[in-house]
Each structure stands twice: as C-alpha cells, then as structure tokens.
Design an enzyme around this catalytic site. Structure first.
Site, short mmCIF file in Angstrom:
data_model
loop_
_atom_site.label_atom_id
_atom_site.label_comp_id
_atom_site.label_asym_id
_atom_site.label_seq_id
_atom_site.Cartn_x
_atom_site.Cartn_y
_atom_site.Cartn_z
N LYS A 1 8.05 1.39 13.76
CA LYS A 1 7.40 2.70 13.63
C LYS A 1 7.11 3.28 15.02
CE LYS A 1 7.09 3.23 9.17
NZ LYS A 1 7.56 4.39 8.44
N SER B 1 2.37 4.43 11.18
CA SER B 1 1.47 3.42 10.62
C SER B 1 0.44 2.94 11.63
CB SER B 1 2.32 2.22 10.18
OG SER B 1 1.50 1.13 9.85
N TYR C 1 7.56 -4.51 11.82
CA TYR C 1 7.33 -3.24 11.10
C TYR C 1 6.63 -2.23 12.02
CZ TYR C 1 4.95 0.06 8.09
OH TYR C 1 4.46 1.21 7.54
N1 UFG Z 1 -4.09 -9.49 1.15
C1 UFG Z 1 -4.60 -10.57 0.48
N2 UFG Z 1 -4.02 -10.91 -0.72
C2 UFG Z 1 -2.99 -10.20 -1.26
C3 UFG Z 1 -2.49 -9.09 -0.55
C4 UFG Z 1 -3.06 -8.76 0.66
O1 UFG Z 1 -5.53 -11.24 0.92
O2 UFG Z 1 -2.50 -10.55 -2.35
C5 UFG Z 1 -4.73 -9.08 2.42
C6 UFG Z 1 -3.76 -9.05 3.58
O3 UFG Z 1 -3.67 -10.30 4.20
C7 UFG Z 1 -4.41 -7.97 4.48
C8 UFG Z 1 -5.09 -7.03 3.47
O4 UFG Z 1 -5.20 -7.77 2.27
O5 UFG Z 1 -5.39 -8.56 5.25
C9 UFG Z 1 -4.27 -5.79 3.21
O6 UFG Z 1 -2.94 -6.18 2.91
P1 UFG Z 1 -1.87 -5.18 2.30
O7 UFG Z 1 -0.61 -5.96 2.10
O8 UFG Z 1 -2.44 -4.47 1.13
O9 UFG Z 1 -1.69 -4.10 3.44
P2 UFG Z 1 -1.35 -4.33 4.99
O10 UFG Z 1 -2.64 -4.13 5.73
O11 UFG Z 1 -0.60 -5.56 5.26
O12 UFG Z 1 -0.30 -3.20 5.27
C10 UFG Z 1 -0.50 -1.90 4.89
C11 UFG Z 1 0.84 -1.26 4.63
C12 UFG Z 1 1.60 -1.11 5.87
C13 UFG Z 1 0.76 -0.48 6.95
C14 UFG Z 1 -0.51 -1.22 7.13
C15 UFG Z 1 -1.35 -0.55 8.17
O13 UFG Z 1 1.59 -2.02 3.71
O14 UFG Z 1 2.71 -0.32 5.63
O15 UFG Z 1 -1.18 -1.26 5.90
O16 UFG Z 1 -2.64 -1.01 8.11
F1 UFG Z 1 1.38 -0.50 8.13
#
Ligand code: UFG
Length: 324
Positions: free
Chosen positions: A144, A116, A140
């Site tokens: 990884k 990741s 997390y």
């Molecule tokens: N976000 C919101 N509202 C939501 C959901 C997410 O504002 O309802 C924001 C989060 O704060 C973040 C962005 O959108 O800034 C992306 O969030 P996601 O939960 O979609 O994805 P993440 O970036 O947290 O994580 C994903 C995968 C992980 C991986 C990561 C690497 O879930 O497994 O990308 O970038 F490691």
C-alpha cells in the site's frame, strides 16, 4: 461516470451504493476473488476482470466514459501477505500500475486510493497522525505504501490527481451489504460467527503491551469510510496529493470487542486464547483531525456497540454471506 475497482468487495460495494445514491453513474471492476456479484447494487455496470490484464482495462476505459477512479481492488490479509508477498506486490503494486497506466493512456486523471493504517507499522506514538513514520511490518502494508509513492510520482509527471485514505479497521454493515470473506479472518465477523454457534473465536495474543494484553484497533464503520470517498471526489482540488487517516480515534481491544459483542447479541461467546498472529502491530488508533478539518468528515457511527450491532444484523440475516 466513476470506476470503482474492487466494487464487489466488502468496502467497495458500500462505496458503489453510496455513490449511486448521490446520483452518480458507476462501473465496477472486480475479479470476484473476494468480491460478490450480489453485492453490486443495480443498475451499476459490473465488469468481471483483473487489474493484471492491461487489455481488459483498455477495453473498459474505451467502453465507459470514466472521469475518475476509486481504486479499492486489492489483496488485503496481513498474515497471508507475509507468507505470499509475491501475490501482494503482483496485485496491489503491478495491478495498480496497470490501472494508472491505462488511466494515463485514456486521459483519466483522478484517483482516490484505498490505502491502509498498515503503512505505519508498529506505532511510535498513538494516536497515529499522517506524519508518523511509515515502516510497514507486513508485505500488505508495504504494498500500500509503495502504491502511495507511485501515485506521488505519477502526480508530478503525468498530472494524475490523487488522494489516499488510510483505513483503520473497516467494520460493520449497511442494509443488505456486509462482510463476507472466504476464509473469514477478520475479528468482528469471527466473533459474531462464534455467537451464532460456529465454534470458538481465537484471541491472537494476550501478551501485548496494552491495557488487557490483547491488540487494540480503531474500528470505523464502512459507511463512514464510503462517505469520505464521496467527499474527496466532490472536493478533489482541495485534497489533491494528500493522504488521510480514516478512523474514529477510539481504540478497542480484541477482548473488549468480544465483551461488547456479548452485550449486543445477548449471547455468551466461546473463546480461546492463542498465540500472536504474525504481522500484527499491538496498537493502531488514528488521529483523524486532518480529514475532519479538510473534508469536514465526522464518523456518524463511531460507537463500537453500534458498529457491532450493524454487523450482527447483517450476519443474522445472511448467515452464509452472499451465498443462498
Ligand atoms: N484477531 C483475533 N482473532 C481473530 C481475528 C483477528 O484475535 O479471529 C485479532 C488480530 O490479531 C488483530 C485484531 O483482531 O489484532 C484485528 O484483526 P483483523 O484481522 O480484523 O484486522 P487487521 O487489524 O489485521 O487488519 C485490518 C484489515 C487490513 C488493514 C488493517 C489496518 O484487514 O486490511 O486492518 O489496521 F490494513
């Protein structure tokens, strides 16, 4: 035969389908904690089991003539990993070790690992290349990175041939296979659920040092991720021991995702601004030049609009996910 762990999961089931379409026999292992039986394309063999049970792994390797493993089974939520690191190290590290040890016992020496972008932490420079310092800011990402390190040493000691793909933000859907987590925490499905009328989407933080204050991510289509795994299996000698970013090199902010989703769906998306979510780096955008030059990989669906369109098609057809 190829073993895909986490083969019922969001990315895993697309990998299974793509492998099958390239003529390979697959056995999928999934404990169904987040995976779905319905997502595993037939005639793939599905073994319901857990990486934390070495006996189950021994039975699987005795029963199926596995020659290589694509290891995607994992706990994947950044925020939960901060509250419950034990679960993350248990599944992602101990579970992964059980898998590697079973591979060594059964003479299987090839593994493609789904790592990741979370291994990098808060970037010092963007786009992030593979040499960038690795300082995870959540358990997390740490789990990884630990498994990447374990692979390195298993490669040296036991001849395990390994390659790691550091996914940026997997997104989008392919025919009949899409994102369905419970609870859903990911941005694009939450935005599209709001478009369907299921409440508001929360924007986690509008005070980041980014162009519009919201976090920036690099969304990469699941099928493009899957294709990289197949290319790695095909050219394993060339990529042994390497780690590759999988991203499009394009950054989109959370607010841009919402605006683009409004254009794609033709609907207004209700939203509210909220506080930052723990463990979120401000910006994650890949440099993917290494995978482009080593594997000839190019994202075929790099445009955010097309990625969101594919996710919207899936959600409209499956408003309850894989549940009927
Ligand atoms: N976000 C919101 N509202 C939501 C959901 C997410 O504002 O309802 C924001 C989060 O704060 C973040 C962005 O959108 O800034 C992306 O969030 P996601 O939960 O979609 O994805 P993440 O970036 O947290 O994580 C994903 C995968 C992980 C991986 C990561 C690497 O879930 O497994 O990308 O970038 F490691």
């Amino acid at each position: 035969m190829i073993l895909v762990t986490g083969g019922g999961g969001y990315v895993g089931c697309v990998v299974v389908r793509e492998l099958m379409q390239s003529g390979l026999d697959i056995v999928a292992l999934d404990n169904l904690s987040q995976g779905h039986v319905e997502a595993v394309s037939s005639p793939t063999h599905l073994v319901v089991g857990d990486l934390r049970e070495p006996g189950a792994l021994d039975r699987l390797f005795s029963e199926f003539p596995v020659r290589a493993v694509i290891h995607m089974a994992a706990e994947t939520e950044v925020e939960r990993s901060l509250a419950n690191p034990r679960q993350y190290f248990d599944v992602n590290v101990t579970g992964g070790l059980n898998l590697l040890n079973a591979m060594v016992r059964h003479g299987v020496n090839t593994i493609v690992f789904s790592s990741s972008a979370a291994v990098y932490g808060e970037p010092e420079s963007v786009p992030i290349d593979e040499a960038h310092p690795k300082r995870p800011v959540n358990a997390y990402g740490e789990s990884k990175l630990m498994f990447e390190t374990i692979l390195h040493w298993y490669g040296l000691a036991y001849g395990v041939r390994h390659v790691s793909f550091r996914y940026f933000n997997a997104a989008g859907a392919v025919d009949g296979l899409g994102e369905s987590h419970n609870p859903e925490t990911h941005l694009i499905p939450n935005v599209l659920r709001a478009a369907l009328g299921h409440g508001q989407v929360a924007v986690f933080g509008t005070d980041y040092p980014t162009k519009d204050g919201s976090c920036v991510r690099d969304f990469v289509h699941v099928r493009d991720i899957a294709r990289a795994h197949i290319a790695a299996l095909d050219r394993i000698e060339k990529v042994v021991g390497k780690a590759y970013n999988l991203g499009t090199e394009r950054g989109s902010s959370v607010l841009e995702v919402i605006r683009t989703a409004e254009e794609v769906t033709g609907r207004e998306i209700p939203m509210k601004t909220g506080v930052r979510r723990a463990g979120d780096p401000a910006v994650l955008v890949a440099s993917s030049s290494r995978v482009r030059s080593d594997l000839g990989w190019e994202p075929q669906t790099p445009d955010l609009r097309d990625i969101i369109r594919s996710a919207w098609r899936w959600l409209e057809a499956h408003p309850n996910g894989y549940r009927r």
